[in-house]
Design an enzyme around this catalytic site. Structure first.
Site, PDB file in Angstrom:
ATOM      1  N   SER A 142       0.873  -1.181   0.000  1.00 55.21           N
ATOM      2  CA  SER A 142       0.000   0.000   0.000  1.00 55.21           C
ATOM      3  C   SER A 142       0.902   1.221   0.000  1.00 55.21           C
ATOM      4  CB  SER A 142      -0.852  -0.008   1.275  1.00 55.21           C
ATOM      5  OG  SER A 142      -1.481   1.240   1.480  1.00 55.21           O
ATOM      6  N   TYR A 155      -2.298  -1.167  10.421  1.00 53.40           N
ATOM      7  CA  TYR A 155      -2.223  -1.291   8.956  1.00 53.40           C
ATOM      8  C   TYR A 155      -0.872  -0.780   8.442  1.00 53.40           C
ATOM      9  CZ  TYR A 155      -4.062  -1.016   4.137  1.00 53.40           C
ATOM     10  OH  TYR A 155      -4.278  -1.167   2.785  1.00 53.40           O
TER      11      TYR A 155
HETATM   12  P1  NAD Z   1     -11.486  -6.059  -0.172  1.00 58.89           P
HETATM   13  O1  NAD Z   1     -12.104  -6.006   1.179  1.00 58.89           O
HETATM   14  O2  NAD Z   1     -12.358  -5.895  -1.372  1.00 58.89           O
HETATM   15  O3  NAD Z   1     -10.655  -7.407  -0.366  1.00 58.89           O
HETATM   16  C1  NAD Z   1     -10.022  -8.083   0.697  1.00 58.89           C
HETATM   17  C2  NAD Z   1      -9.964  -9.558   0.368  1.00 58.89           C
HETATM   18  O4  NAD Z   1      -9.262 -10.244   1.425  1.00 58.89           O
HETATM   19  C3  NAD Z   1     -11.360 -10.205   0.290  1.00 58.89           C
HETATM   20  O5  NAD Z   1     -11.350 -11.200  -0.718  1.00 58.89           O
HETATM   21  C4  NAD Z   1     -11.502 -10.852   1.666  1.00 58.89           C
HETATM   22  O6  NAD Z   1     -12.434 -11.919   1.708  1.00 58.89           O
HETATM   23  C5  NAD Z   1     -10.074 -11.329   1.883  1.00 58.89           C
HETATM   24  N1  NAD Z   1      -9.739 -11.617   3.279  1.00 58.89           N
HETATM   25  C6  NAD Z   1      -9.809 -10.798   4.353  1.00 58.89           C
HETATM   26  N2  NAD Z   1      -9.419 -11.452   5.453  1.00 58.89           N
HETATM   27  C7  NAD Z   1      -9.081 -12.716   5.070  1.00 58.89           C
HETATM   28  C8  NAD Z   1      -8.608 -13.872   5.755  1.00 58.89           C
HETATM   29  N3  NAD Z   1      -8.395 -13.886   7.075  1.00 58.89           N
HETATM   30  N4  NAD Z   1      -8.393 -14.984   5.044  1.00 58.89           N
HETATM   31  C9  NAD Z   1      -8.630 -15.022   3.701  1.00 58.89           C
HETATM   32  N5  NAD Z   1      -9.055 -13.954   3.001  1.00 58.89           N
HETATM   33  C10 NAD Z   1      -9.288 -12.828   3.685  1.00 58.89           C
HETATM   34  O7  NAD Z   1     -10.368  -4.921  -0.130  1.00 58.89           O
HETATM   35  P2  NAD Z   1      -9.239  -4.485  -1.186  1.00 58.89           P
HETATM   36  O8  NAD Z   1      -9.166  -3.011  -1.109  1.00 58.89           O
HETATM   37  O9  NAD Z   1      -9.404  -5.142  -2.492  1.00 58.89           O
HETATM   38  O10 NAD Z   1      -7.937  -5.035  -0.451  1.00 58.89           O
HETATM   39  C11 NAD Z   1      -7.011  -5.907  -1.067  1.00 58.89           C
HETATM   40  C12 NAD Z   1      -5.608  -5.529  -0.631  1.00 58.89           C
HETATM   41  O11 NAD Z   1      -5.309  -4.238  -1.144  1.00 58.89           O
HETATM   42  C13 NAD Z   1      -5.423  -5.436   0.882  1.00 58.89           C
HETATM   43  O12 NAD Z   1      -4.180  -5.998   1.239  1.00 58.89           O
HETATM   44  C14 NAD Z   1      -5.415  -3.951   1.136  1.00 58.89           C
HETATM   45  O13 NAD Z   1      -4.696  -3.611   2.288  1.00 58.89           O
HETATM   46  C15 NAD Z   1      -4.734  -3.458  -0.122  1.00 58.89           C
HETATM   47  N6  NAD Z   1      -4.904  -2.044  -0.422  1.00 58.89           N
HETATM   48  C16 NAD Z   1      -6.139  -1.521  -0.678  1.00 58.89           C
HETATM   49  C17 NAD Z   1      -6.246  -0.168  -0.970  1.00 58.89           C
HETATM   50  C18 NAD Z   1      -7.575   0.471  -1.273  1.00 58.89           C
HETATM   51  O14 NAD Z   1      -7.626   1.708  -1.373  1.00 58.89           O
HETATM   52  N7  NAD Z   1      -8.633  -0.295  -1.461  1.00 58.89           N
HETATM   53  C19 NAD Z   1      -5.110   0.637  -0.984  1.00 58.89           C
HETATM   54  C20 NAD Z   1      -3.883   0.068  -0.716  1.00 58.89           C
HETATM   55  C21 NAD Z   1      -3.785  -1.277  -0.441  1.00 58.89           C
END
Ligand code: NAD
Length: 260
Positions: A142, A155
């Protein structure tokens, strides 16, 4: 480009992980989906991905906070797809609160999901990649792996840790045909971010769309959300031969956030 390769993408039932899974499948890569969600919706996603791309797509709902099960998830990927050439450690969760008010159980859950799971999957996947002399590990870090924001102690700590893990794995695999990199998304509208937008809308007494615009304007100079398709394409690039000498980096995909 990735025809015949096999990938495990953790946290790929929604958001960024699903975008990455789609992009890999579109390149001919077999994919193991992982994450939580409603069984019927996940099965529909799986079946469409498989049919549209003529690749094998499987699903395993392992909870990544349980280290012994993470090893089994890697084993299941190898058994069902015939190998694990690409590992995308993408699953992540969020909780926001001031550090002196941060629930200890949220700290533990975020560290387990966003950081420790990547260690456990990497250590089990690497021997398979070493045997084939080829591998790609991509960690979804991130902007918060590079800079901090208030109220995100767990985080930010986990994502900085993931950036560090990425560098160590890159050094230990350098020259072996395996690379390890991270992507550093800025604001991307997914289920992880929508609650933060909703909270801001409520606090300011504005609409959700206005709050989404305000959130962007504070941090992301492009004033545009990153899309999951863009992130999928970046991961495909990091898996390509063009990226064979790129290892140990965290590539910001953040509309200029970390350039400030
Ligand atoms: P999201 O909530 O849509 O996706 C998260 C995924 O992780 C889902 O499929 C969920 O079921 C799975 N998950 C959560 N806990 C779990 C566990 N214990 N075991 C198995 N699966 C699990 O959110 P997203 O934004 O797509 O996040 C994906 C990644 O991107 C994360 O690592 C997040 O930190 C990172 N990220 C997101 C953003 C943003 O702005 N959305 C920015 C930077 C980084």
């Amino acid at each position: 480009m990735l025809i015949g390769k096999s990938a495990l993408v953790t946290g790929s039932t929604s958001g960024i992980g699903l975008g990455i899974a789609r992009a890999l499948a579109a390149q001919g890569c077999n994919v193991m989906l992982n994450g939580f969600g409603e069984a019927g919706a996940i099965e529909r996603t799986r079946a469409v991905l498989e049919a549209e791309n003529a690749v094998k797509v499987r699903y395993d709902g392992t909870d990544l906070t349980r280290p012994a099960l993470v090893a089994k998830l890697v084993d299941a990927t190898v058994e069902e797809l015939g190998g694990i050439d690409i590992l995308v450690n993408n699953a992540g969760i969020q909780h926001t609160a001031p550090v002196d008010d941060f629930p200890a159980e949220k700290w533990d859950a975020i560290l387990a999901t966003n950081l420790s799971a990547a260690f456990h999957s990497t250590r089990h996947a690497l021997p398979h990649m070493k045997r084939r002399g080829w591998g790609r590990i991509v960690n979804t870090a991130s902007v918060h792996g590079l800079v901090a924001s208030v109220h995100k102690a767990a985080y930010v700590a986990a994502k900085h840790g993931l950036v560090g893990l990425t560098k160590v794995v890159a050094l230990e695999t350098a020259g072996s045909g395996i690379t390890c990199n991270a992507v550093g998304p800025g604001w991307t509208r997914t289920e992880l971010v929508e609650p933060q937008i909703a909270a801001r809308a409520q606090a300011l007494g504005v609409s959700v769309e206005e709050a989404a615009r305000i959130l962007l304007s504070e941090k992301q100079p492009s004033r545009q959300y990153v899309t999951v398709d863009q992130l999928g394409s970046v991961v495909v690039f990091l898996c390509s031969e063009a990226a064979a000498q790129i290892t140990g980096v965290t590539l910001p995909v953040d509309g200029g956030w970390t350039a400030q």
